[in-house]
Design an enzyme around this catalytic site. Sequence first.
Site, PDB file in Angstrom:
ATOM      1  N   SER A 136       0.828  -1.126  -0.030  1.00 46.39           N
ATOM      2  CA  SER A 136       0.023  -0.026  -0.033  1.00 46.39           C
ATOM      3  C   SER A 136       0.784   1.155   0.040  1.00 46.39           C
ATOM      4  O   SER A 136       0.239   2.340  -0.284  1.00 46.39           O
ATOM      5  CB  SER A 136      -0.991   0.253   1.256  1.00 46.39           C
ATOM      6  N   ASP A 176      -3.890   7.833   8.011  1.00 47.66           N
ATOM      7  CA  ASP A 176      -4.949   6.976   8.728  1.00 47.66           C
ATOM      8  C   ASP A 176      -4.341   6.109   9.675  1.00 47.66           C
ATOM      9  O   ASP A 176      -5.163   5.161  10.031  1.00 47.66           O
ATOM     10  CB  ASP A 176      -5.582   6.238   7.642  1.00 47.66           C
ATOM     11  N   HIS A 236      -0.892   4.698   7.077  1.00 53.52           N
ATOM     12  CA  HIS A 236      -0.107   5.445   5.783  1.00 53.52           C
ATOM     13  C   HIS A 236       0.082   6.562   6.196  1.00 53.52           C
ATOM     14  O   HIS A 236      -0.508   7.510   6.938  1.00 53.52           O
ATOM     15  CB  HIS A 236      -1.062   5.227   4.690  1.00 53.52           C
TER      16      HIS A 236
END
Length: 379
Positions: free
Chosen positions: A38, A344, A347
């Site tokens: 990610s 978040d 991240h």
Amino acid sequence: MAVLWLLLATLSFAALGKAAADGLPPCDFPALYNFGDSNSDTGGISAAFSPISTPYGTRFFGKPAGRDADGRLIVDFIAEQVKVPYLSAYLNSLGTNYRHGANFATGGSTIRRQNETIFEYGISPFSLDMQIVQFDQFKDRTADMFAQGKDSGERGRLPVPGEFAKALYTFDIGQNDLSVGFRKLSSDQLKAALPDIVSQLASAVQNIYDRGGRSFWIHNTGPIGCLPTNFFYNHNPPPGYLDDHGCVKTQNEMAIELNRQIKEMVIKLRGQLKDAAITYVDVFTAKFGLIGNAKAEGFADPFKVCCGYHENYDHIWCGGKGMVNGTEVYGGSCESPATYISWDGVHYTEGANHWVANRILNGSLSDPPIPITLACHRV
Ligand SMILES: *[C@@H]1O[C@H](CO)[C@@H](O)[C@H](O)[C@H]1NC(C)=O
Ligand SMILES: *[C@@H]1O[C@H](CO)[C@@H](O)[C@H](O)[C@H]1NC(C)=O
Ligand SMILES: *[C@@H]1O[C@H](CO)[C@@H](O)[C@H](O)[C@H]1NC(C)=O
């Protein structure tokens, strides 16, 4: 005396870096191919499963853009730096353009294939070995389509077959091998697994080399012990649990050991892959430096999360909804994402990504110490 030696060593290293880069022509990479999780997914997991929702992406793209951030990721800043468009995800079937590369990264990817799935723990089925299989297929099928294409219209969104050898191949993966390991293995078991994890990363590089790739830019893994999620349910860590930046010590030690082995592997690979330029990039030091120096660098508390509702033991993830004290709460964005490091809880924000990109792309944290625009040169 030791200090003097260290100083001299540092100076000669810096001089070497400058000398190494001096006089080398820019690489003019025609394409960029990325493999990762990610931290560098630009739409893969959104295309394959459910899309990443608002308010992700809104700061830069004005809407969700398949990225786990409010805006751009480090891989986007890499694309800007080497002057190619932002990468389309390989898994995306709509609106893609692969003329200047493709992105095989997906959120939740690990280097090693895992037994668990995205639906249980957010682990992607597209582990690095699968990303490499996808790359092989991408290269073969686009070559076939290119050969059949009659004109530039038909060929316009396809990579030029001869350009795979001149492309830059970037890797940012391994963090989830650690997070799965922390969950499922003892510390000794995880440590014992590191050589296998690193050897599978080496196989991926070798595979691309065998397919003609020559320029590799390999990120090490970040300070996973500094992710704010570590503190969501652990409010009173025992003495000695945290390091002097306030991060989980044992987790960062594991990341440092993984990174030591990745660097060793890179040095070994340089001996084996005689025509490869392989750059090892110390992303850990950049991120850890930002977290330890947040205030001076213009950021807020590095453990505060911009998006989502995280108070006491109530946790509503960014973009989600949930009940707190009997009222529905939306996990929305903070007022000023630009001042946050964590978007978040897992991240980084675009602001932090930009800061880190500025530190790593000029080569000051690389081995060899050359900027990314020169990463095709074996020095
Ligand atoms: C997956 O499960 C099999 C069978 O239980 C086990 O042998 C293997 O080690 C597991 N793999 C990982 C990566 O956990
Ligand atoms: C829920 O209650 C706690 C404790 O009274 C309070 O600190 C918190 O702000 C409340 N949250 C909401 C969303 O009302
Ligand atoms: C790279 O950029 C950083 C941040 O702007 C700066 O501190 C460092 O001196 C630069 N290094 C080189 C080798 O240009």
